[in-house]
Design an enzyme around this catalytic site. Structure first.
Site, mmCIF file in Angstrom:
data_model
loop_
_atom_site.group_PDB
_atom_site.id
_atom_site.type_symbol
_atom_site.label_atom_id
_atom_site.label_comp_id
_atom_site.label_asym_id
_atom_site.label_seq_id
_atom_site.Cartn_x
_atom_site.Cartn_y
_atom_site.Cartn_z
ATOM 1 N N ARG A 26 0.834 -1.200 0.000
ATOM 2 C CA ARG A 26 0.000 0.000 0.000
ATOM 3 C C ARG A 26 0.872 1.254 0.000
ATOM 4 N NH1 ARG A 26 -0.771 4.792 2.739
ATOM 5 N NH2 ARG A 26 -0.318 3.699 4.693
ATOM 6 N N ASP A 27 1.524 1.548 1.103
ATOM 7 C CA ASP A 27 2.322 2.761 1.216
ATOM 8 C C ASP A 27 3.477 2.743 0.214
ATOM 9 O OD1 ASP A 27 2.972 5.211 2.250
ATOM 10 O OD2 ASP A 27 3.960 4.451 4.039
ATOM 11 N N HIS B 278 6.717 4.012 12.528
ATOM 12 C CA HIS B 278 6.585 4.046 11.071
ATOM 13 C C HIS B 278 7.534 5.133 10.558
ATOM 14 C CE1 HIS B 278 3.921 3.639 7.348
ATOM 15 N NE2 HIS B 278 4.680 4.689 7.063
ATOM 16 N N HIS C 264 10.354 6.807 7.961
ATOM 17 C CA HIS C 264 10.952 6.901 6.629
ATOM 18 C C HIS C 264 12.444 7.194 6.775
ATOM 19 C CE1 HIS C 264 7.208 7.297 3.914
ATOM 20 N NE2 HIS C 264 6.838 6.792 5.071
ATOM 21 N N CYS D 73 6.274 9.840 0.080
ATOM 22 C CA CYS D 73 5.062 10.587 0.427
ATOM 23 C C CYS D 73 4.818 11.640 -0.646
ATOM 24 C CB CYS D 73 5.210 11.254 1.797
ATOM 25 S SG CYS D 73 3.781 12.269 2.206
ATOM 26 N N ASN E 189 9.884 4.285 2.953
ATOM 27 C CA ASN E 189 9.901 3.737 4.297
ATOM 28 C C ASN E 189 11.211 2.986 4.512
ATOM 29 O OD1 ASN E 189 6.866 3.930 5.181
ATOM 30 N ND2 ASN E 189 6.844 3.202 3.079
#
Length: 299
Positions: free
Chosen positions: A13-14, A205, A207, A238, A247
């Site tokens: 997803r991300d 979470h 990055h 992002c 990430n």
């Protein structure tokens, strides 16, 4: 102190949501299945968001329909509103995530509302999901810095986290969305949030924009956090944070944790193979140093 660390791989997803080219449905399904087969206990499988804003996630329902779901593995999806929840329920999801921010400017630029307004939007979503027996996870973005505001007061992250727990989230993931955190700041942030929310209900979470993610995770593990969001091959970024890289790579985190004697339940060789495979499929460099080393070592 628990010797087990839970990894949540957000790559499907991300990681994929900002890929410029369309990622084939079959590739997404295979990525989710490969991660589960490698022992990843939670794989973020998609997002039920507007295809106008995130076209890469438009086929999340199809991904969920095709994925061979492995017993004991969670397949959470991002859901921003009641319409998204309806679609997620129709796809048979068992866990959703809602996404808030610790920065007012980021909230306005990202979802066109204040932090308080965003939380008001999420409450009925969480309530409806919980009533249907779903688990709900919360994300807080920009906890260590904002591309528009600069530094963010940790008290804001603590307040948003407390609100998310209050609406029924079983866990809150603290996101350094633009990767500006350093170990001391990251640890102080978690300590402040942990004064409002039990540390065993927090996740990290981070990055890796400035190469600090592993150091930040290590510093925060010392506070007792035992859940870490990662992305295979370091996929992601992002769209609202200029210059923000992906990430932290799952392979790098698992390699570090295994070296510390902490168990993840993940087969690192299988994971590295998955990272090499998806990087090749996307035609992009593998963002994991450990993954590149292991793939090279194993042929």
């Amino acid at each position: 102190m628990s010797e087990r660390v839970k990894i949540v791989d957000v790559g499907p997803r991300d990681g994929l949501q900002n890929e410029p080219q369309v990622v084939p449905l079959e590739t997404k399904v295979e990525l989710v299945e490969r991660l589960a087969d490698a022992g990843v206990p939670a794989v973020e499988a998609g997002a039920f968001v507007s295809p106008k804003w995130v076209p890469q996630m438009a086929d999340s329902a199809e991904v969920l329909a095709r994925v061979r779901r492995k017993p004991g593995v969670a397949y959470p999806v991002l859901v921003p509103n009641l319409k998204g929840l309806e679609s997620a329920l129709a796809a048979g999801v068992e866990e959703i995530a809602v996404f808030g921010a610790a920065s007012e400017a980021f909230s306005q630029r990202n979802i066109n509302c204040t932090i308080a307004e965003s939380l008001d939007r999420f409450r009925p979503v969480a309530e409806a999901a919980l009533a249907r027996g779903l688990r709900v996870r919360g994300y807080v973005s920009c906890v260590l810095g904002c591309p528009y505001e600069g530094e963010v007061d940790p008290a804001r992250s603590a307040w948003v986290s407390e609100q998310l727990i209050g609406m029924g989230c079983y866990e809150v993931s603290l996101g350094d969305t633009i990767g500006v955190g350093t170990p001391g700041k990251a640890r102080r942030l978690v300590e402040e949030v942990a004064a409002a929310v039990p540390v065993d209900r927090l996740a990290l979470h981070f990055h890796d924009t400035y190469g600090q993610a592993l150091a930040n995770i290590l510093a925060c593990l010392e506070t007792g956090v035992r859940v870490v969001d990662t992305s295979v091959a370091g996929l992601g970024g992002c769209p609202y944070a200029k210059g923000a890289s992906g990430n932290v790579a799952t392979e790098d985190v698992v390699y570090m944790l295994q070296g510390m004697g902490l168990d993840t339940g993940i087969d690192l060789d299988a994971l590295a193979g998955t990272g090499a495979w998806i990087s090749e499929r996307l035609g992009r460099p593998n963002g994991s140093r450990a993954g590149r080393a292991i793939s090279g070592r194993t042929g």
